[in-house]
Structures are given as structure tokens and as C-alpha cells.
Design an enzyme around this catalytic site. Structure first.
Site, PDB file in Angstrom:
ATOM      1  N   ARG A 133       0.852  -1.206   0.000  1.00  0.00           N
ATOM      2  CA  ARG A 133       0.000   0.000   0.000  1.00  0.00           C
ATOM      3  C   ARG A 133       0.878   1.244   0.000  1.00  0.00           C
ATOM      4  NH1 ARG A 133      -1.610   2.019   4.645  1.00  0.00           N
ATOM      5  NH2 ARG A 133      -2.231   0.061   5.601  1.00  0.00           N
ATOM      6  N   TYR A 169     -14.871  16.189 -18.145  1.00  0.00           N
ATOM      7  CA  TYR A 169     -15.338  14.803 -18.020  1.00  0.00           C
ATOM      8  C   TYR A 169     -16.491  14.763 -17.002  1.00  0.00           C
ATOM      9  CZ  TYR A 169     -15.263   9.872 -16.769  1.00  0.00           C
ATOM     10  OH  TYR A 169     -15.611   8.583 -16.515  1.00  0.00           O
ATOM     11  N   ASP A 208      -5.850  18.215 -16.908  1.00  0.00           N
ATOM     12  CA  ASP A 208      -6.196  16.817 -17.160  1.00  0.00           C
ATOM     13  C   ASP A 208      -5.783  16.531 -18.598  1.00  0.00           C
ATOM     14  OD1 ASP A 208      -7.464  14.457 -17.949  1.00  0.00           O
ATOM     15  OD2 ASP A 208      -9.185  14.776 -16.631  1.00  0.00           O
ATOM     16  N   LYS A 243      -7.268   5.201 -20.324  1.00  0.00           N
ATOM     17  CA  LYS A 243      -7.419   5.509 -21.739  1.00  0.00           C
ATOM     18  C   LYS A 243      -6.126   5.163 -22.488  1.00  0.00           C
ATOM     19  CE  LYS A 243     -11.190   6.931 -19.906  1.00  0.00           C
ATOM     20  NZ  LYS A 243     -11.437   8.269 -19.402  1.00  0.00           N
TER      21      LYS A 243
HETATM   22  C1  LIG Z   1     -12.077   8.770 -18.123  1.00  0.00           C
HETATM   23  C2  LIG Z   1     -11.662  10.123 -17.718  1.00  0.00           C
HETATM   24  C3  LIG Z   1     -11.486  10.442 -16.360  1.00  0.00           C
HETATM   25  C4  LIG Z   1     -11.777   9.440 -15.253  1.00  0.00           C
HETATM   26  O1  LIG Z   1     -10.865   8.389 -15.242  1.00  0.00           O
HETATM   27  P1  LIG Z   1     -11.225   6.894 -14.742  1.00  0.00           P
HETATM   28  O2  LIG Z   1      -9.983   6.149 -15.018  1.00  0.00           O
HETATM   29  O3  LIG Z   1     -12.410   6.440 -15.542  1.00  0.00           O
HETATM   30  O4  LIG Z   1     -11.550   6.986 -13.293  1.00  0.00           O
HETATM   31  C5  LIG Z   1     -11.042  11.713 -16.058  1.00  0.00           C
HETATM   32  N1  LIG Z   1     -10.807  12.627 -17.002  1.00  0.00           N
HETATM   33  C6  LIG Z   1     -10.986  12.366 -18.313  1.00  0.00           C
HETATM   34  C7  LIG Z   1     -10.708  13.413 -19.325  1.00  0.00           C
HETATM   35  C8  LIG Z   1     -11.430  11.107 -18.706  1.00  0.00           C
HETATM   36  O5  LIG Z   1     -11.620  10.863 -20.005  1.00  0.00           O
END
Ligand SMILES: *Cc1c(COP(=O)(O)O)cnc(C)c1O
Length: 399
Positions: free
Chosen positions: A46, A106, A180, A205
Site C-alpha cells: 500500500r 469529463y 487533465d 485511456k
Molecule cells: C475517463 C476520464 C477520467 C476518469 O478516469 P477513470 O480512469 O475512468 O476513473 C477523467 N478525465 C478524463 C478526461 C477522462 O476521459
């Protein structure tokens, strides 16, 4: 060194006596200690694990940051970062609690901000980050210590913000900037180099790239913030487990070839949609008339593989999503396979109605279709969309 070399080559197993050429999976919860009061580099997964450590170092290096972190999902990363920056959790110094957000975030990020952070005292303000002059006026009376959070290009409308310009204005006003970077990934864009204070990704992604792991990563040069994130990651137990870290390292190595192929296909697909009779509006930053194209060309190494379009007819959009054969109807993007979605019903359905009604969050066109271009042959993808739309157009007109 070029980014292609840097994603493919890194030290796979620092200190391992067998010198493996790929990172071993240290699938262990604990590590034996020398004695009761002597701790080695690792004691409990952890708190730290060698597989995760290689990943975190690689993320930091690829984003030109000193500190890297891997969390159990993109939302875990965003939540931890926003609680550290806005609520002061894990930090010694008080914080202002003012958050400015770019338009078109998002859906899960908006839900987190509206339903978890705002009720706990974070003051949320909306800002148009695509217009640096308007942003300067908007931030004139902001109290110092605020944070601004943006996505560029944004998902799913692909608004482009001038990250360097926004960073200047934010810093002049006494604030800090979080980007982000999920949509383009660190292969195409590096916000810390453009002046952001912290960059994060949903690694679910592009970085994972195969749709088989949920993960989130963070990089920063800010030591105090890094200390808070280290503290929270250990105190709360939301770090990425060893196996998922291993999968992510494996995915990362092919990030460059995947994105190059996908970006080229996305541009072709966008140009096809522009010429087509069924798309009434196409959103892709590589198209000549996209308002953010020049900014993107200055700050990124490609236009990305996400695009959206409208058809003017919600039913037609829905049928296209449901009936193409090569595009899987699925949330998420950046996987080896192409996917298609109706953001209003899917990835962005979690945006609270109160946020839409107040105007804090932009309403998406209901007929908007988002496409994530994968590794399939682009001619196959185009003919699939073309023939599906042709069939559906006829049926929508006749019904
Ligand atoms: C998918 C996504 C998130 C969230 O991420 P998870 O891995 O699904 O928790 C945050 N920001 C963007 C731009 C995303 O496409």
C-alpha cells in the site's frame, strides 16, 4: 531524446540483481524486514511497491516532472489531487478552497466537484479557458491561492485552451493550474513544460491502451504537493496495485505507435465526416476551421484520436452508435479498438441537472456522437460508418 525513444526505453528494474529486460511483477503485499525497527526500501505494498515505483518514475520522467504517482483510477487521482489542493488534506498549510473549472469537463469530474467537493466548502467557479483575455478579466477579483482545472482538448467537444497563456494569467492572479491531459496523453502534450503546476491522466485511456485496466496518474514538480499526495496515497490506500501497474507499463511501451496510427486515421475520418451528408457538424482540432487548431499545433505533437459529430437528429445518432459493426458502443476511449458513444446518455449522464440548470456546466448537444479511433484499418472504419449512416438515414426519413 525524442518522445518515441523515451516511451519505449527506460530502466525496467532498478537494483534487481537478475537484470530483467522487462519489469517484474512484484505481486507481494509485504516485504521482509532486517529487524523489528529496520525498514528496507519497501515494507508494505500500500505504501510502496517496486513495480509501481518503476511506473511512477516513468510517468514523472515522460511528463517532465520530479514526482509521479499512480492511483487506482483517474477519478481516484483527481479526487486525491483536488482534496489536497482545495481542502488542504494531507498538507500542513491552509488553502483557499476556490476552484475555477474550464467548460466541458469529463462527467465524473463534474460529479465529484458538484456533489462531493462543493458541499464540503469548495467554491466552484466556471471560466472560459479558451479565451485568455476573457479569463484574465474573470480572474481579476479571484482570491490568491485558487486553483484552475482544465482539459485541453476537452472531452467531448474538443475545445482547445492555450495552456501556456492560461498558466501565465493564472500565476499572475496568484493561482495555480491543473491540467487533465487524458485526451492527448503525454505522448502528444506535456503541460508541465507549458507552465502547469500539476498534470494528471486517466491512464485507463491511452496509457493502458488496451481497455483492460483502470488507473490514474499524476506528475508535478511541487514538493509540498507531492508530500501530500504521498501521504494520502498511503493513508487512504488508493494507489495502483502491482498487477495493474505492470499492465500499464506494458501498455505504455506501445503508446507512440498506437497514437501515431490513430491520429492519422482520426484526421481521415474527420475529413470524411465533413464531406458526408449525415454529419451536420464535426469537432476535430485537426480540421482547418477548428478555432483551436493553431494553438494545438504550437503546444502539442498531434491532434489526437478523439472526434465528435452531430447529425441534427438524436434518433439517427443513437442508431449510428448502436448499429455500426466496427465501433463498439462503449464509454471510455483510447483503446486498441474503436468505440462510439452518445456522451449525453453515457459518459456525461452523471453531470447533475442542478449544475446544468445553473449554467455552471455547458449542456452538450443531445445528438452528439463521440468516436474514439482505434487501430483498425481506416478505410474499413469509414465504410462501416458510411454504410450504417446510409441505412439509418433512409429508415429515419421513412418512419
Ligand atoms: C475517463 C476520464 C477520467 C476518469 O478516469 P477513470 O480512469 O475512468 O476513473 C477523467 N478525465 C478524463 C478526461 C477522462 O476521459
Amino acid at each position: 531524446m525524442n518522445i518515441d525513444t523515451r516511451v519505449a526505453r527506460f530502466e525496467p528494474a532498478p537494483g534487481d540483481p537478475y537484470r530483467p529486460t522487462s519489469t517484474p511483477l512484484y505481486q507481494t503485499a509485504t516485504f521482509e524486514q532486517e529487524s523489528a525497527d529496520e525498514f528496507g526500501e519497501y515494507d508494505y505494498s500500500r505504501s510502496g511497491n517496486p513495480t509501481r515505483a518503476v511506473l511512477e518514475r516513468q510517468i514523472a520522467s515522460l511528463e517532465s516532472g520530479r514526482f509521479g504517482f499512480a492511483f487506482s483510477s483517474g477519478m481516484a487521482a483527481i479526487s486525491t489531487v483536488l482534496r489536497a489542493t482545495l481542502l488542504g488534506e494531507g498538507r500542513a498549510t491552509p488553502v483557499s478552497g476556490d476552484l475555477f473549472v474550464g467548460q466541458d469537463l469529463y462527467g465524473g469530474t463534474t460529479r465529484l466537484i458538484e456533489r462531493i467537493l462543493a458541499p464540503r466548502g469548495v467554491n466552484v467557479h466556471r471560466a472560459d479557458t479558451t479565451d485568455v483575455q476573457a479569463l484574465r478579466r474573470c480572474l481579476e477579483n479571484a482570491s490568491p491561492g485558487f486553483w484552475l482545472f482544465l482539459e485541453s482538448p476537452s472531452n467531448p467537444l474538443l475545445h482547445v485552451s492555450d495552456i501556456e497563456g492560461v498558466g501565465h494569467v493564472v500565476h499572475e492572479s496568484g493561482g495555480r493550474l491543473i491540467v487533465d491531459n487524458t485526451a492527448l496523453s503525454l505522448y502528444l502534450q506535456n503541460p508541465l513544460e507549458l507552465g502547469a503546476d500539476l498534470v494528471l491522466h486517466s491512464a485507463t485511456k491511452h496509457l493502458g491502451g488496451h481497455g483492460d485496466v483502470t488507473a490514474g496518474v499524476v506528475a508535478t514538480n511541487d514538493e509540498l504537493l507531492a508530500d501530500a499526495l504521498t501521504f494520502l496515497q498511503n493513508a487512504e490506500g488508493n494507489a495502483l496495485p502491482p498487477f495493474d501497474s505492470w499492465l500499464l507499463l506494458r501498455g505504455l511501451k506501445t503508446l507512440g505507435v498506437r497514437l501515431k496510427h490513430e491520429c492519422a486515421s482520426a484526421l481521415e475520418l474527420a475529413r470524411f465526416l465533413e464531406r458526408s451528408s449525415f454529419a451536420t457538424r464535426v469537432y476535430y482540432p485537426g480540421l482547418d476551421e477548428h478555432p483551436g487548431r493553431e494553438i494545438l499545433e504550437r503546444q502539442a505533437r498531434g491532434y489526437g484520436q478523439l472526434l465528435s459529430f452531430e447529425t441534427g437528429d438524436v434518433e439517427l445518432s443513437r442508431r449510428i452508435c448502436e448499429e455500426t459493426s466496427l465501433f463498439t458502443i462503449a464509454v471510455s476511449f483510447g483503446s486498441a479498438n474503436s468505440t462510439i458513444s452518445l456522451p449525453c446518455r453515457m459518459s456525461h449522464a452523471s453531470v447533475p441537472e442542478s449544475a446544468l440548470a445553473s449554467g455552471r456546466v455547458q449542456r452538450l448537444p443531445r445528438d452528439l456522437v463521440r468516436v474514439s479511433v482505434g487501430l483498425e484499418d481506416v478505410e474499413d472504419l469509414i465504410s462501416d460508418l458510411e454504410s450504417t449512416a446510409a441505412r439509418k438515414c433512409i429508415r429515419v426519413v421513412s418512419s
